[in-house]
Enzyme design. Structure first.
Site, mmCIF file in Angstrom:
data_model
loop_
_atom_site.group_PDB
_atom_site.id
_atom_site.type_symbol
_atom_site.label_atom_id
_atom_site.label_comp_id
_atom_site.label_asym_id
_atom_site.label_seq_id
_atom_site.Cartn_x
_atom_site.Cartn_y
_atom_site.Cartn_z
ATOM 1 C CG ASP A 119 -4.839 11.067 20.116
ATOM 2 O OD1 ASP A 119 -5.739 10.875 20.398
ATOM 3 O OD2 ASP A 119 -3.814 10.040 20.897
ATOM 4 C CG ASP A 156 -6.702 7.528 23.040
ATOM 5 O OD1 ASP A 156 -6.164 8.815 22.775
ATOM 6 O OD2 ASP A 156 -6.740 6.339 23.596
ATOM 7 C CB SER A 185 -2.212 6.322 20.428
ATOM 8 O OG SER A 185 -2.598 6.780 21.856
ATOM 9 C CG ASP A 220 -6.198 6.552 19.126
ATOM 10 O OD1 ASP A 220 -5.820 7.930 20.046
ATOM 11 O OD2 ASP A 220 -6.369 5.124 19.905
#
Length: 450
Positions: A242, A246, A102, A244
């Site tokens: 960010d 999400d 992440s 990833d």
């Protein structure tokens, strides 16, 4: 790592904490546990990854573990985490895995696991997986011959996910000039095409990943790059994702940051006006700003509060049929379209609300007053952490602070879920007063628990 699965999957420094050997074991354990109710049918697992240097290595290690336990693997390549949650349902697979850490620096990596319905694994399944990892694999059946799993690579995953994002709105964004900060991460392969297809003029930064520059001075954790881009390119607004993708934070045309609280509030008001905000309720965590709750009160929007963590927000939404929820950090869930936070989906929904209102992002976000906030982290002993909720002196200090703050401010004192800390947070219009009361409560905690 003591317990493998935290609040957002397994995470650690790649090749020291999160090793290839451990990833193989995790893959094998996932296959054994999730195959139990398939009546001999082969488990089908898809895997996505972000742009970290270690992601290829760990993806192949997890794939090897899955195949050795008889599961077939479909490797999707670089994609956002919410794409895995969407495609596991779209492709009819039994599980989905995302290789990502992440918003963390590139040397970290992680494993997130989704069920066939796109939801993250429940605690009881994570615990079962953890239980069998240390045990000898010979306790379980080891397939041979045609029963060994195989690996295939998807050619269509990126296109299918882009198509999904484009389909969530019937609004055209022609006339908007927007900046996109892709954090040199997963949205680098999707964001430009998504927003261009939706009609916007797009300026893209930090979309050239090299394996080590993910989240480095960019993206939602380093919003300064987007602020500069919006200002220099005279954009109407910008979105930062960010690693990833999400989560999402926005920047208005003046360069001011619009956090998750304000984005949720704007979208909630829009959905309510359309009669689409189920039960007229949003779900947020206890860390949302006091001004957010005030805005919702004024606009007839009910708020349900959860512990910190998007999984708790999702649980509350699923249990009660609510359609919108999220965190101040930019994890926002639109349950009609996604089973996890999706930064690009959130940006689309926010743009849709702007177009519907006819106002700028600054005009809408200024309607939500952000109260000054102060946070003190007090390091405590393990014994002190255990005593926190029982200590009468601390509870009395908190109650006294609440009394002095009245209805125009609030105090929240909570234990950290991951560190030996007690977090003291206060919000209110009078900065001097909240700082004074916050330090007073923190000092009592230091005296009693350190």
């Amino acid at each position: 790592m003591n317990r493998l699965f935290g609040t957002d999957g397994v995470r650690g420094i790649a090749n020291t904490e999160l090793t290839c050997e451990l990833c193989m074991q995790i893959g094998r354990a996932i296959a054994h546990i999730l195959s139990e109710n398939l009546n001999g049918k082969k488990l089908r697992v898809l895997i996505g990854k972000d742009t970290r240097l270690s992601s290829d290595m760990l993806e192949n290690a997890v794939s090897a573990g899955l195949c050795s336990a008889g599961a077939d693997v479909l490797q999707l390549g670089v994609l956002p985490t919410p794409a895995v949650a969407y495609l596991v349902r779209e492709y009819g697979c039994d599980a989905g895995i995302m290789i990502s850490a992440s918003h963390n620096p590139y040397e970290y990596n992680g494993i997130k696991v989704f069920k066939s319905n796109g939801y993250k694994l429940p605690d009881e399944l994570e615990e079962k997986i953890e239980e069998i990892i240390p045990r000898n694999v010979t306790e379980f059946s080891t397939p041979i011959g045609e029963k060994i799993g195989c690996v295939k690579k998807s050619e269509n995953a990126v296109a299918d996910y882009i198509e999904h994002l484009v389909s969530v709105t019937d609004t055209n964004f022609k006339g908007y000039k927007i900046a996109l900060d892709c954090a040199n991460g997963s949205s680098s392969v999707t964001a430009k095409e998504v927003f261009t297809r939706l009609g916007a003029e797009v300026v893209v930064i930090n979309a050239t990943p090299d394996g080590v520059n993910i989240n480095k001075n960019c993206g939602s954790t380093h919003i300064e790059a987007l602020q500069k881009c919006v200002y220099e390119n005279n954009c109407d607004l910008g979105f930062a994702f960010d690693g990833d993708a999400d989560r999402m934070l926005a920047v208005d045309n003046t360069g001011s940051v619009v956090d998750g609280d304000k984005c949720i509030a704007i979208c909630a008001q829009h959905l309510k006006q359309l009669g689409k905000l189920k039960c007229n309720t949003v779900v947020v965590t206890v860390m949302s700003n006091f001004g957010f709750f005030r805005f919702c009160d004024k606009n007839g929007i009910k708020c349900e509060k959860t512990k910190v963590g998007d999984r708790f927000v999702l649980e509350k939404m699923s249990e009660n049929g609510f359609c919108l929820g999220g965190e101040q950090s930019g994890h926002i869930i639109f349950l009609e379209h996604a089973t996890t936070g999706d930064g690009q989906l959130s940006a689309i929904k926010l743009l849709t609300a702007l177009k519907f209102s006819g106002k700028t992002l600054k005009e809408l976000s200024d309607e939500i007053e952000a109260y000054p906030q102060m946070l003190i982290n007090v390091t405590v002993s393990d014994f002190g952490k255990a005593q926190f909720s029982k200590d009468k002196e601390i509870q009395n200090a908190i109650r006294q602070a609440e009394k002095e703050l009245g209805d125009e401010a609030r105090i929240l004192v909570r234990l950290s879920g991951t560190e030996p800390l007690v977090r003291v947070m206060l919000e209110g219009k009078n900065s001097d007063k909240i700082n004074e009361l916050g330090e007073s409560v923190a000092q009592v905690i230091r005296e009693r628990l350190v």
